[in-house]
Design an enzyme around this catalytic site. Structure first.
Site, short mmCIF file in Angstrom:
data_model
loop_
_atom_site.label_atom_id
_atom_site.label_comp_id
_atom_site.label_asym_id
_atom_site.label_seq_id
_atom_site.Cartn_x
_atom_site.Cartn_y
_atom_site.Cartn_z
N GLU A 62 0.91 -1.34 -0.30
CA GLU A 62 0.39 -0.15 0.01
C GLU A 62 0.65 1.41 0.07
O GLU A 62 -0.05 2.19 -0.45
CB GLU A 62 -0.85 0.31 1.56
CG GLU A 62 -2.12 -1.05 1.16
CD GLU A 62 -2.88 -1.14 -0.57
OE1 GLU A 62 -2.96 0.07 -0.03
OE2 GLU A 62 -3.28 -1.95 -0.13
N CYS A 108 -13.32 1.43 -15.20
CA CYS A 108 -13.83 3.64 -14.62
C CYS A 108 -12.70 3.74 -14.74
O CYS A 108 -12.48 5.00 -13.69
CB CYS A 108 -14.85 3.58 -13.52
SG CYS A 108 -15.46 4.99 -13.78
N CYS A 128 -17.48 1.78 -20.51
CA CYS A 128 -18.81 2.17 -20.02
C CYS A 128 -19.64 0.51 -19.80
O CYS A 128 -20.11 0.26 -18.94
CB CYS A 128 -19.18 3.25 -19.69
SG CYS A 128 -18.72 4.40 -19.26
N CYS A 130 -19.11 -2.55 -17.85
CA CYS A 130 -19.65 -1.66 -16.14
C CYS A 130 -20.75 -2.38 -15.38
O CYS A 130 -21.82 -2.37 -16.10
CB CYS A 130 -19.59 -0.32 -16.05
SG CYS A 130 -19.84 0.13 -14.48
N CYS A 185 -25.02 4.67 -12.80
CA CYS A 185 -24.27 5.94 -12.85
C CYS A 185 -25.08 6.93 -13.42
O CYS A 185 -25.10 7.32 -14.66
CB CYS A 185 -23.39 5.20 -13.64
SG CYS A 185 -21.93 6.06 -13.36
#
Length: 350
Positions: free
Chosen positions: A35, A190, A197, A200, A206
DNA sequence: GAATCGTGGCA
DNA sequence: TTGCCAAGATT
């Protein structure tokens, strides 16, 4: 579980990323290191660094016991070197205050240097399956589009809204998978440019897709032109072929890393080197300049190659030292410096 | 809030 | 060639 999380998890099972190095043997230590490396840095860039880092520092105690230069050398080229220094500092704190075990409460892990709100949530969600929201660049982009936020995500009010939405959407179960899922969605579908899209799982819900605003959300940061600065770097070799390097102060650009001596503007390199470094130059010639672009300015680097008769150590505070070219790989060196040293190495070996 | 901190990929 | 910015945190 909410509708968004349900659809996302179904999509994740089929299309998410399940084979990243830090997803195998998913310990808090490995997730933590990953991370930190992934802050402002793309996955493809991180993977080889992560694997090398883990081979050298397999656990917290090994990292805490290592020399700082050793840590920096494994970070060399990755950028944002304060991350490496903070990682090393945090490892020492974990050994001293947590008996060498990475803490797994949000308060304790957030208190470690280099771990902010999003990274803290990500570590505990990924490694411990604890329910915490995250808000990285991917989540900001996905949720801004999903809710139709047209203001810049860096703005305080917008960011607060995004944190609230991120918290609402985070499910109680499968938190690790959900966290990975929303990041995978942002990274693979995205995306900032050319979002897919049609593939998605939440396109029907959305707001940006419904209003045709996908390509203008998220709003871009208010921009300003990058200033250009000049810097003269000295490449000084002695008769043994050693090169003179400088350890930079811990703060500022390339903090704590070794670089070539940098001649201040309006200084004569020969006089400056003798006065400040105690090095007399026999001969000098300029090399072709090149430009290095940082986040907030351009740096025109003008190299000067020089020969010195001096051997052994310069000064006595440890800030300046001669190094053999072969051993410079053990130091933390920023990318343009590695490039210049490579030129010296090519000259010697050819 | 704004500035600072790296590097590489992309159009 | 140039500008933009990506798994943010710190000051």
């Amino acid at each position: 579980m909410n509708n968004f999380a349900e659809k996302l998890l179904i999509w994740f099972d089929r299309h998410g990323r399940h084979d990243l190095p830090w997803q195998q043997e998913r310990t808090p230590y490995r997730v933590w290191v990953s991370e930190i490396m992934l802050q402002q840095t793309q996955v493809a860039t991180v993977i080889p660094y992560f694997n090398r880092f883990m081979a050298r520092f397999p656990d917290v105690r090994t990292l805490a016991a290592a020399a700082e230069d050793d840590v920096f050398s494994h970070w060399s080229g990755l950028g944002y070197y304060a991350r490496a220094r903070n990682l090393h500092r945090a490892a020492k704190i974990i050994v001293e205050q947590h008996d060498g075990v990475v803490p797994t409460t949000i308060e304790q892990i957030s208190a470690l240097p280099g771990i902010g709100p999003s990274t803290a949530g990500a570590i505990l969600a990924q490694a411990c399956n604890q329910r915490h929201p995250i808000l990285d660049g991917n989540v900001k982009r996905v949720l801004s589009r999903y809710y139709g936020f047209t203001t810049w995500p860096g703005e305080k009010h917008t960011e607060t809204q995004l944190w609230n939405r991120a918290d609402e959407l985070t499910p109680d179960k499968r938190v690790a998978d959900y966290t990975q899922a929303i990041m995978d969605l942002g990274a693979t579908l995205c995306t900032r440019r050319n979002p897919r899209c049609g593939d998605c799982p939440v396109e029907n819900d959305c707001a940006a897709a419904a209003t045709g605003q996908v390509h203008v959300i998220p709003a871009t940061k208010p921009k300003r032109g990058l200033p250009t600065k000049d810097a003269t770097f000295m490449m000084v070799q002695n008769s043994s072929g050693q090169v003179l390097l400088v350890k930079r102060p811990p703060t500022g650009i390339w903090g704590g890393l070794w670089t070539l001596p940098e001649v201040p503007p309006n200084e004569n390199p020969a006089q400056w080197s003798h006065r400040v470094l105690g090095v007399a130059l026999n001969e000098s010639r300029t090399l072709p300049p090149f430009r290095h672009t940082f986040s907030h300015f351009h740096l025109n680097i003008k190299p000067i190659y020089s020969i010195s008769t001096q051997r052994g150590h310069v000064m006595d505070d440890g800030a300046y030292s001669w190094y053999n070219l072969a051993e410079t790989s053990k130091l933390g060196l920023p990318t343009p410096v590695k490039r210049l040293l490579q030129q010296l190495d090519n000259k010697e070996t050819s």
